[in-house]
Design a protein around this motif. Structure first.
Motif, PDB file in Angstrom:
ATOM      1  N   ASP B  30      14.773   2.660  -5.854  1.00 41.43           N
ATOM      2  CA  ASP B  30      13.348   2.453  -5.746  1.00 41.43           C
ATOM      3  C   ASP B  30      12.764   2.912  -4.406  1.00 41.43           C
ATOM      4  O   ASP B  30      11.564   2.785  -4.169  1.00 41.43           O
ATOM      5  N   GLU B  51       8.819   1.153  -3.654  1.00 47.60           N
ATOM      6  CA  GLU B  51       7.972   0.652  -4.747  1.00 47.60           C
ATOM      7  C   GLU B  51       6.558   1.246  -4.685  1.00 47.60           C
ATOM      8  O   GLU B  51       5.555   0.524  -4.768  1.00 47.60           O
ATOM      9  N   LYS B  52       6.518   2.556  -4.496  1.00 50.20           N
ATOM     10  CA  LYS B  52       5.286   3.340  -4.522  1.00 50.20           C
ATOM     11  C   LYS B  52       4.369   3.131  -3.324  1.00 50.20           C
ATOM     12  O   LYS B  52       3.266   3.668  -3.269  1.00 50.20           O
ATOM     13  N   GLN B  68       4.678   8.300  -3.799  1.00 49.22           N
ATOM     14  CA  GLN B  68       5.696   7.967  -4.786  1.00 49.22           C
ATOM     15  C   GLN B  68       4.978   7.497  -6.045  1.00 49.22           C
ATOM     16  O   GLN B  68       4.044   6.690  -5.976  1.00 49.22           O
ATOM     17  N   PHE B  69       5.436   7.960  -7.173  1.00 53.62           N
ATOM     18  CA  PHE B  69       4.770   7.696  -8.437  1.00 53.62           C
ATOM     19  C   PHE B  69       5.439   6.546  -9.188  1.00 53.62           C
ATOM     20  O   PHE B  69       6.468   6.027  -8.759  1.00 53.62           O
ATOM     21  N   SER B  70       4.820   6.178 -10.309  1.00 49.70           N
ATOM     22  CA  SER B  70       5.291   5.015 -11.055  1.00 49.70           C
ATOM     23  C   SER B  70       6.717   5.191 -11.584  1.00 49.70           C
ATOM     24  O   SER B  70       7.423   4.208 -11.811  1.00 49.70           O
ATOM     25  N   ASP B  71       7.144   6.428 -11.769  1.00 44.55           N
ATOM     26  CA  ASP B  71       8.524   6.658 -12.222  1.00 44.55           C
ATOM     27  C   ASP B  71       9.471   6.825 -11.035  1.00 44.55           C
ATOM     28  O   ASP B  71      10.614   7.221 -11.212  1.00 44.55           O
ATOM     29  N   TYR B  72       8.958   6.535  -9.845  1.00 39.74           N
ATOM     30  CA  TYR B  72       9.702   6.557  -8.575  1.00 39.74           C
ATOM     31  C   TYR B  72       9.952   7.956  -8.013  1.00 39.74           C
ATOM     32  O   TYR B  72      10.494   8.048  -6.905  1.00 39.74           O
TER      33      TYR B  72
END
Lengths: 114, 113
Positions: B30, B51-52, B68-72
């Motif tokens: 993460d 964590e984004k 950083q995006f939601s899919d890490y």
């Protein structure tokens, strides 16, 4: 500030000979220490790490390193070098404070002669 | 085992152009870190995300930004490129509770002409 010193810029050894790469660190507490290897044009591969406990740590590819607090050192060793070990070796320390970044030394280039 | 994926592996840009580098961390990792390694230099920390959210910032120029995006996965955006930006850019990833165990990708070699 934390820092890592690798005194040897370039080391040349014969295949089958023993190897020791030096690393000294400057740190205010018990450090997290790492050795990475980088082949030409490639990424960084973690060889071994020291967080706590036994001061002699074993890594991959037959490497080991010994943490010596009294000497602020974390030297990398290998009893018998193979030609494929020729690469750049970086010692690194985990930085202090609220950060997880790594601080790298300037690297030691290892050349292996047959 | 899955490793950190970086794309592209090589990129050639001209001065004043923009570039976007992508990093896909190891599954379940993460945290993402970006490092810059100039020719004959040691890797220098640029920025990290957990964590984004940006978790730390190093010597990253104002011309660079990252997220950083939601899919890490993470992207490093570089604008107004300069010759001195030519370097190998590494992404590393780690998981919660093992933040010092950073696994590096193969790097993106950026050449600015």
């Amino acid at each position: 500030a934390q820092s890592v010193t690798q005194p040897d810029i370039h080391i040349t050894v014969s295949e089958g000979a023993s190897l020791e790469l030096r690393c000294n660190y400057s740190y205010g507490a018990t450090p997290y220490l790492f050795w990475y290897v980088q082949s030409p044009g490639q990424g960084l591969q973690l060889l071994l790490k020291y967080f706590s406990g036994d001061t002699l740590v074993q890594g991959i590819k037959g490497f080991e390193a010994e943490f010596k607090r009294s000497q602020s050192s974390f030297n990398l060793r290998k009893p018998s070098v193979h030609w494929s070990d020729a690469a750049e070796y970086f010692c690194a320390v985990g930085a202090l404070g609220n950060t997880d970044k790594l601080i790298f030394g300037t690297g030691t280039r290892l050349q292996v002669f047959p | 085992a899955a490793g950190v994926i970086q794309s592209p592996r090589h990129l050639i840009k001209e001065k004043r152009e923009t570039a976007t580098l992508k990093c896909y961390p190891i599954p379940r990792h993460d945290t993402v870190y970006w490092y810059q390694q100039g020719p004959g230099q040691d890797p220098q920390f640029l920025i990290s995300f957990y964590e984004k959210m940006q978790s730390d910032k190093g010597s990253i120029p104002d011309r660079f930004s990252a997220q950083q995006f939601s899919d890490y996965h993470s992207e490093l955006n570089m604008s107004s490129l300069e010759l001195g930006d030519s370097a190998l850019y590494f992404c590393a990833s780690s998981m919660t509770g093992r933040s010092y165990e950073q696994y590096f990708g193969p790097g993106t070699r950026l050449t600015v002409t």
